[in-house]
Motif scaffolding. Structure first.
Motif, PDB file in Angstrom:
ATOM      1  N   UNK A  70       0.833  -1.202   0.000  1.00 18.83           N
ATOM      2  CA  UNK A  70       0.000   0.000   0.000  1.00 18.83           C
ATOM      3  C   UNK A  70       0.867   1.252   0.000  1.00 18.83           C
ATOM      4  N   UNK A  71       1.924   1.250   0.798  1.00 22.10           N
ATOM      5  CA  UNK A  71       2.811   2.414   0.833  1.00 22.10           C
ATOM      6  C   UNK A  71       3.516   2.624  -0.498  1.00 22.10           C
ATOM      7  N   UNK A  72       3.950   1.524  -1.096  1.00 22.54           N
ATOM      8  CA  UNK A  72       4.655   1.605  -2.376  1.00 22.54           C
ATOM      9  C   UNK A  72       3.718   2.106  -3.474  1.00 22.54           C
ATOM     10  N   UNK A  73       2.491   1.607  -3.515  1.00 20.04           N
ATOM     11  CA  UNK A  73       1.552   2.066  -4.540  1.00 20.04           C
ATOM     12  C   UNK A  73       1.178   3.526  -4.317  1.00 20.04           C
ATOM     13  N   UNK A  78       1.538   9.178  -6.232  1.00 17.09           N
ATOM     14  CA  UNK A  78       1.970  10.565  -6.039  1.00 17.09           C
ATOM     15  C   UNK A  78       2.969  10.959  -7.120  1.00 17.09           C
ATOM     16  N   UNK A  79       3.911  10.063  -7.434  1.00 21.26           N
ATOM     17  CA  UNK A  79       4.898  10.358  -8.478  1.00 21.26           C
ATOM     18  C   UNK A  79       4.216  10.511  -9.837  1.00 21.26           C
ATOM     19  N   UNK A  80       3.234   9.677 -10.131  1.00 18.61           N
ATOM     20  CA  UNK A  80       2.500   9.799 -11.402  1.00 18.61           C
ATOM     21  C   UNK A  80       1.723  11.097 -11.483  1.00 18.61           C
ATOM     22  N   UNK A  83       4.166  13.858 -12.188  1.00 15.76           N
ATOM     23  CA  UNK A  83       4.610  13.815 -13.583  1.00 15.76           C
ATOM     24  C   UNK A  83       3.545  14.407 -14.508  1.00 15.76           C
ATOM     25  N   UNK A  84       2.283  14.067 -14.269  1.00 14.13           N
ATOM     26  CA  UNK A  84       1.209  14.639 -15.092  1.00 14.13           C
ATOM     27  C   UNK A  84       1.115  16.148 -14.915  1.00 14.13           C
ATOM     28  N   UNK A  85       1.312  16.628 -13.695  1.00 10.09           N
ATOM     29  CA  UNK A  85       1.246  18.061 -13.453  1.00 10.09           C
ATOM     30  C   UNK A  85       2.398  18.787 -14.149  1.00 10.09           C
TER      31      UNK A  85
END
Length: 150
Positions: A70-73, A78-80, A83-85
């Motif tokens: 859960x922490x890894x996902x 958040x990273x995705x 990146x989109x922003x």
């Protein structure tokens, strides 16, 4: 009829407590058994040294099995999103700003054919043209003579 009133303060309630199955009690007993280190499989067996500790450790490991994923996902999400922003800011935001600025500029309207031919229309809008005419400056020699005379 002494206690009867047609106006009740609350509706009649049906308060049924299950006699044979209580989910709260069963969950409570399961938590207590887990804390004591007991399992249903170990009910008829003989005690082995370290059995309670081992049972507690296995129960804790089963409970926390999915927390790492859960922490890894969550980090990947958040990273995705970041990146989109950044992609939006880098690619789309300048185009959006230019489009908004173009929308604010006045649109050059073509001159109607009737005005171009010289025909007068009293209801046509008046086109105001700024005066860009400037007087030509006198040559430098003439200005120097005028300054010397003064």
């Amino acid at each position: 009829m002494l206690g009867f009133t047609p106006f009740k303060k609350h509706a009649n309630k049906f308060n049924y407590i299950p006699r044979y199955y209580d989910p709260e009690k069963e969950a409570r007993e399961q938590r207590r058994a887990e804390l004591r280190g007991e399992r249903a499989e170990d009910a008829g067996r003989e005690y082995r040294p370290g059995q309670y500790i081992r049972t507690q450790r296995e129960a804790r490991a089963a409970r926390h099995a999915g927390t790492g994923d859960r922490g890894r996902t969550r980090i990947f999400k958040i990273a995705g999103a970041m990146a989109l922003m950044l992609l939006f800011i880098y690619l789309l935001y300048p185009r959006l700003v230019n489009w908004m600025l173009q929308m604010q500029r006045p649109v050059a309207r073509p001159v109607p054919a009737a005005q171009a031919e010289g025909e007068f229309n009293p209801y046509a809008p008046i086109v105001v043209v700024p005066n860009d005419y400037q007087k030509p400056e006198a040559p430098a020699a003439e200005t120097a003579e005028k300054q010397a005379e003064e």
